[in-house]
Design a protein around this motif. Structure first.
Motif, PDB file in Angstrom:
ATOM      1  N   THR A 146     -16.618  12.604  16.454  1.00 59.54           N
ATOM      2  CA  THR A 146     -16.091  12.334  14.888  1.00 59.54           C
ATOM      3  C   THR A 146     -15.228  13.477  14.681  1.00 59.54           C
ATOM      4  OG1 THR A 146     -18.075  14.089  14.730  1.00 59.54           O
ATOM      5  CG2 THR A 146     -18.207  11.586  14.105  1.00 59.54           C
ATOM      6  N   VAL A 147     -14.037  13.262  14.217  1.00 65.03           N
ATOM      7  CA  VAL A 147     -12.805  14.169  13.928  1.00 65.03           C
ATOM      8  C   VAL A 147     -12.181  14.167  12.555  1.00 65.03           C
ATOM      9  CG1 VAL A 147     -12.392  14.001  16.335  1.00 65.03           C
ATOM     10  CG2 VAL A 147     -11.149  12.463  14.747  1.00 65.03           C
ATOM     11  N   GLY A 148     -11.634  14.781  12.146  1.00 63.94           N
ATOM     12  CA  GLY A 148     -10.699  14.829  10.497  1.00 63.94           C
ATOM     13  C   GLY A 148     -10.738  16.076  10.138  1.00 63.94           C
ATOM     14  N   ILE A 149     -11.188  16.149   8.845  1.00 58.10           N
ATOM     15  CA  ILE A 149     -11.183  17.534   8.326  1.00 58.10           C
ATOM     16  C   ILE A 149     -12.904  17.694   7.685  1.00 58.10           C
ATOM     17  CG2 ILE A 149     -10.513  18.680   6.253  1.00 58.10           C
ATOM     18  CD1 ILE A 149      -7.886  16.970   6.366  1.00 58.10           C
ATOM     19  N   GLY A 150     -13.232  18.845   8.061  1.00 60.34           N
ATOM     20  CA  GLY A 150     -14.444  19.151   7.536  1.00 60.34           C
ATOM     21  C   GLY A 150     -14.939  20.657   7.627  1.00 60.34           C
ATOM     22  N   GLY A 151     -16.190  20.900   7.244  1.00 65.96           N
ATOM     23  CA  GLY A 151     -16.708  22.319   6.958  1.00 65.96           C
ATOM     24  C   GLY A 151     -17.677  22.869   8.199  1.00 65.96           C
ATOM     25  N   PRO A 152     -18.284  23.830   7.848  1.00 66.34           N
ATOM     26  CA  PRO A 152     -19.300  24.468   8.797  1.00 66.34           C
ATOM     27  C   PRO A 152     -20.446  23.389   9.033  1.00 66.34           C
ATOM     28  CG  PRO A 152     -19.399  25.322   6.548  1.00 66.34           C
ATOM     29  CD  PRO A 152     -18.026  24.565   6.691  1.00 66.34           C
TER      30      PRO A 152
ATOM     31  N   LEU B 178     -21.659  19.366   3.191  1.00 65.00           N
ATOM     32  CA  LEU B 178     -23.178  19.468   3.548  1.00 65.00           C
ATOM     33  C   LEU B 178     -23.641  17.832   3.371  1.00 65.00           C
ATOM     34  CD1 LEU B 178     -25.975  20.725   3.309  1.00 65.00           C
ATOM     35  CD2 LEU B 178     -25.779  20.786   0.853  1.00 65.00           C
ATOM     36  N   LEU B 179     -23.159  17.071   2.836  1.00 65.21           N
ATOM     37  CA  LEU B 179     -23.389  15.513   2.869  1.00 65.21           C
ATOM     38  C   LEU B 179     -23.125  15.045   3.918  1.00 65.21           C
ATOM     39  CD1 LEU B 179     -22.169  14.540  -0.887  1.00 65.21           C
ATOM     40  CD2 LEU B 179     -24.705  14.889  -0.078  1.00 65.21           C
ATOM     41  N   ALA B 180     -21.855  15.550   4.590  1.00 65.88           N
ATOM     42  CA  ALA B 180     -21.408  14.842   5.888  1.00 65.88           C
ATOM     43  C   ALA B 180     -22.246  15.217   6.931  1.00 65.88           C
ATOM     44  CB  ALA B 180     -19.938  15.065   6.045  1.00 65.88           C
ATOM     45  N   GLY B 181     -22.500  16.563   6.981  1.00 63.31           N
ATOM     46  CA  GLY B 181     -23.333  17.109   7.941  1.00 63.31           C
ATOM     47  C   GLY B 181     -24.785  16.161   8.152  1.00 63.31           C
ATOM     48  N   LEU B 182     -25.314  15.718   7.107  1.00 65.50           N
ATOM     49  CA  LEU B 182     -26.513  15.055   7.067  1.00 65.50           C
ATOM     50  C   LEU B 182     -26.490  13.669   7.391  1.00 65.50           C
ATOM     51  CD1 LEU B 182     -27.971  16.335   3.820  1.00 65.50           C
ATOM     52  CD2 LEU B 182     -28.961  16.767   5.724  1.00 65.50           C
ATOM     53  N   LEU B 183     -24.954  13.245   6.942  1.00 60.88           N
ATOM     54  CA  LEU B 183     -24.542  11.605   7.568  1.00 60.88           C
ATOM     55  C   LEU B 183     -24.481  11.856   9.045  1.00 60.88           C
ATOM     56  CD1 LEU B 183     -23.778   8.935   7.301  1.00 60.88           C
ATOM     57  CD2 LEU B 183     -21.523   9.932   6.593  1.00 60.88           C
ATOM     58  N   LEU B 184     -23.723  12.664   9.404  1.00 62.71           N
ATOM     59  CA  LEU B 184     -23.753  13.118  11.057  1.00 62.71           C
ATOM     60  C   LEU B 184     -25.089  12.803  11.898  1.00 62.71           C
ATOM     61  CD1 LEU B 184     -20.811  15.551  11.153  1.00 62.71           C
ATOM     62  CD2 LEU B 184     -20.905  13.413  12.212  1.00 62.71           C
ATOM     63  N   ASP B 185     -26.139  13.488  11.118  1.00 60.08           N
ATOM     64  CA  ASP B 185     -27.473  13.338  12.103  1.00 60.08           C
ATOM     65  C   ASP B 185     -27.856  11.707  12.086  1.00 60.08           C
ATOM     66  OD1 ASP B 185     -27.681  16.166  11.694  1.00 60.08           O
ATOM     67  OD2 ASP B 185     -28.993  16.183  10.001  1.00 60.08           O
ATOM     68  N   GLY B 186     -27.585  10.969  11.059  1.00 57.96           N
ATOM     69  CA  GLY B 186     -28.063   9.694  11.265  1.00 57.96           C
ATOM     70  C   GLY B 186     -26.878   8.926  12.301  1.00 57.96           C
TER      71      GLY B 186
ATOM     72  N   MET C 128     -20.418  20.343   9.352  1.00 56.54           N
ATOM     73  CA  MET C 128     -19.866  19.257   9.834  1.00 56.54           C
ATOM     74  C   MET C 128     -19.644  19.852  11.624  1.00 56.54           C
ATOM     75  SD  MET C 128     -17.788  17.528   7.310  1.00 56.54           S
ATOM     76  CE  MET C 128     -17.098  16.134   8.318  1.00 56.54           C
ATOM     77  N   LEU C 129     -19.021  21.101  11.507  1.00 50.44           N
ATOM     78  CA  LEU C 129     -18.625  21.656  12.870  1.00 50.44           C
ATOM     79  C   LEU C 129     -19.867  22.161  13.738  1.00 50.44           C
ATOM     80  CD1 LEU C 129     -15.933  24.184  11.612  1.00 50.44           C
ATOM     81  CD2 LEU C 129     -15.648  22.262  12.639  1.00 50.44           C
ATOM     82  N   ALA C 130     -21.050  22.512  12.839  1.00 49.21           N
ATOM     83  CA  ALA C 130     -22.353  22.769  13.788  1.00 49.21           C
ATOM     84  C   ALA C 130     -22.828  21.587  14.600  1.00 49.21           C
ATOM     85  CB  ALA C 130     -23.233  23.153  12.690  1.00 49.21           C
ATOM     86  N   ARG C 131     -22.502  20.382  14.224  1.00 49.47           N
ATOM     87  CA  ARG C 131     -22.854  19.209  14.720  1.00 49.47           C
ATOM     88  C   ARG C 131     -21.759  18.654  15.882  1.00 49.47           C
ATOM     89  NH1 ARG C 131     -25.337  19.900   9.904  1.00 49.47           N
ATOM     90  NH2 ARG C 131     -27.251  19.262   9.446  1.00 49.47           N
ATOM     91  N   GLY C 132     -20.778  19.520  16.112  1.00 48.41           N
ATOM     92  CA  GLY C 132     -19.772  18.860  17.132  1.00 48.41           C
ATOM     93  C   GLY C 132     -18.446  18.310  16.399  1.00 48.41           C
ATOM     94  N   PHE C 133     -18.634  18.402  15.184  1.00 46.74           N
ATOM     95  CA  PHE C 133     -17.216  17.572  14.475  1.00 46.74           C
ATOM     96  C   PHE C 133     -15.874  18.643  14.842  1.00 46.74           C
ATOM     97  CE2 PHE C 133     -14.341  17.162  10.956  1.00 46.74           C
ATOM     98  CZ  PHE C 133     -14.367  15.629  10.625  1.00 46.74           C
ATOM     99  N   GLU C 134     -15.082  17.698  15.022  1.00 54.13           N
ATOM    100  CA  GLU C 134     -13.608  18.506  15.472  1.00 54.13           C
ATOM    101  C   GLU C 134     -12.806  18.325  14.162  1.00 54.13           C
ATOM    102  OE1 GLU C 134      -9.510  17.830  18.286  1.00 54.13           O
ATOM    103  OE2 GLU C 134     -11.511  16.969  18.736  1.00 54.13           O
ATOM    104  N   SER C 135     -12.567  19.263  13.518  1.00 53.64           N
ATOM    105  CA  SER C 135     -11.761  19.717  12.303  1.00 53.64           C
ATOM    106  C   SER C 135     -10.200  20.000  12.549  1.00 53.64           C
ATOM    107  CB  SER C 135     -12.463  20.595  11.262  1.00 53.64           C
ATOM    108  OG  SER C 135     -11.642  20.448   9.989  1.00 53.64           O
TER     109      SER C 135
END
Length: 372
Positions: free
Chosen positions: A28-34, A10-18, A36-43
């Protein structure tokens, strides 16, 4: 980026907005959850692989977790990102950050490990691991500066996500709950180890409350990967049909409830920002508890109590977290409106202190690290 549990996601998703507002097209890639994934993150691995808490529990999964960290480090060193951001999960991220930083990759750690609460020895790891720490509590940057660690206060992201005045009626309509019912939200945690130790106690406490006040409605947000275990515990408690299971929706549950019985962790701060009275509980493996309790530096465990500097809500931990004690403490909130109102005033002041433009402040700090 690595976020090892739902609260970090949840925190990372908001960080990704910024980040995405500052650098459109950032990858952005690595390990994350939904979130982050909703913002285009590759887990590269499922986030659930890292969501383990407690010394004994981590030992059981150590080989797999250590293997993921080795593989992730090797891949990052091959692909050489412009920046690595560890989101909380200090036991996993700090060692990884130190290894990457030692090879020349810039690193940021988002959420200062709670060295002010327990394990102050971690400051050495933080100093070696992070070029910069993004702090979610206002007193942390000065504490880190004393130890030679660069840091910025960025506010708590949840303080902007959660409305200052939650709409209880709308939340109840969403969950099909009567507007005048007494509603208790049960939140036994987001990790499998937490649910294993707490869910049965919470359901037994709900059964005791239901005997005393049959009209109470109980709701339980459940993440999909834990639903089977939660359903089995619910059946064993005899409360099947009396407890409504929700697919996630923890924020809706907190907005809708009159009080919550809740596992210690980030969710307790969410409950405080929703201005909800709560009973904080925790139970874990005895050896893990003994080791953690020895390193505790403050009399409080729950974040609302730590931030308010007082036992504003009850904490029932380990052997004290009996179904009878949990039920009694939760019911008390339903019969003391004056105390609930006073608590809501405390939580409103806390909410205002934590509310900042977190995505922008994070991006500002990260830009300085990149330019530096």
């Amino acid at each position: 980026m690595v976020a090892g549990e739902p609260s970090g996601d949840l925190l990372a998703g908001l960080l990704l907005d910024g980040l995405q507002a500052r650098w459109p097209g950032v990858e952005t890639v690595g390990i994350g959850g939904p979130h982050m994934l909703a913002r285009g993150f590759e887990s590269w691995w499922p986030q659930e692989k890292l969501a383990v808490r407690g010394y004994i529990e981590v030992l059981r999964h150590y080989a797999e977790i250590a293997g993921i960290r080795r593989q992730l480090k090797a891949r990052l060193l091959r692909e050489w990102p412009g920046l690595f951001i560890g989101i909380d999960a200090p036991d996993f991220n700090l060692d990884l950050e130190a290894g990457l930083r030692g090879r020349g990759i810039k690193t940021v750690h988002f959420v200062c490990p709670s060295i002010w609460a327990w394990r102050p020895d971690r400051i050495e790891k933080i100093r070696a691991a992070a070029d910069h720490v993004l702090c979610i509590f206002p007193f942390e940057p000065a504490l880190l500066a004393e130890q030679g660690v660069a840091a910025s206060y960025v506010g708590h992201p949840l303080a902007n996500v959660i409305p200052m005045t939650p709409d209880r009626s709308a939340a109840r309509a969403t969950l099909d709950l009567p507007p005048d019912a007494q509603v208790v939200a049960l939140l036994p945690g987001s990790r499998r180890s937490e649910v294993r130790y707490l869910a049965s106690r919470f359901f037994q406490a709900a059964a005791l409350m239901a005997k005393l006040q049959p009209a109470i409605r109980f709701i339980v947000p459940v993440i999909p990967s834990l639903r089977t275990e939660v359903v089995a515990m619910l059946k064993a408690s005899g409360m099947e049909g009396r407890v409504t299971l929700l697919d996630g929706q923890s924020h809706t549950a907190l907005a809708a409830c009159d009080a919550t019985l809740i596992a210690s962790g980030t969710a307790t701060l969410e409950a405080a920002l929703f201005k909800r009275p709560m009973v904080i509980a925790y139970n874990m493996n005895r050896v893990s508890w003994h080791l953690m309790h020895r390193q505790q530096m403050q009399p409080w465990v729950g974040l609302p109590n730590i931030l308010c500097g007082d036992f504003v809500v009850p904490e029932l931990l380990q052997e004290a977290a009996t179904p009878e004690a949990l039920a009694s403490a939760t019911l008390r909130w339903l019969t003391e409106p004056d105390k609930v109102q006073a608590l809501q005033h405390r939580f409103t002041a806390l909410h205002e202190e934590l509310r900042r433009d977190t995505p922008t402040l994070c991006a500002d700090a990260i830009e300085q690290v990149l330019e530096g």
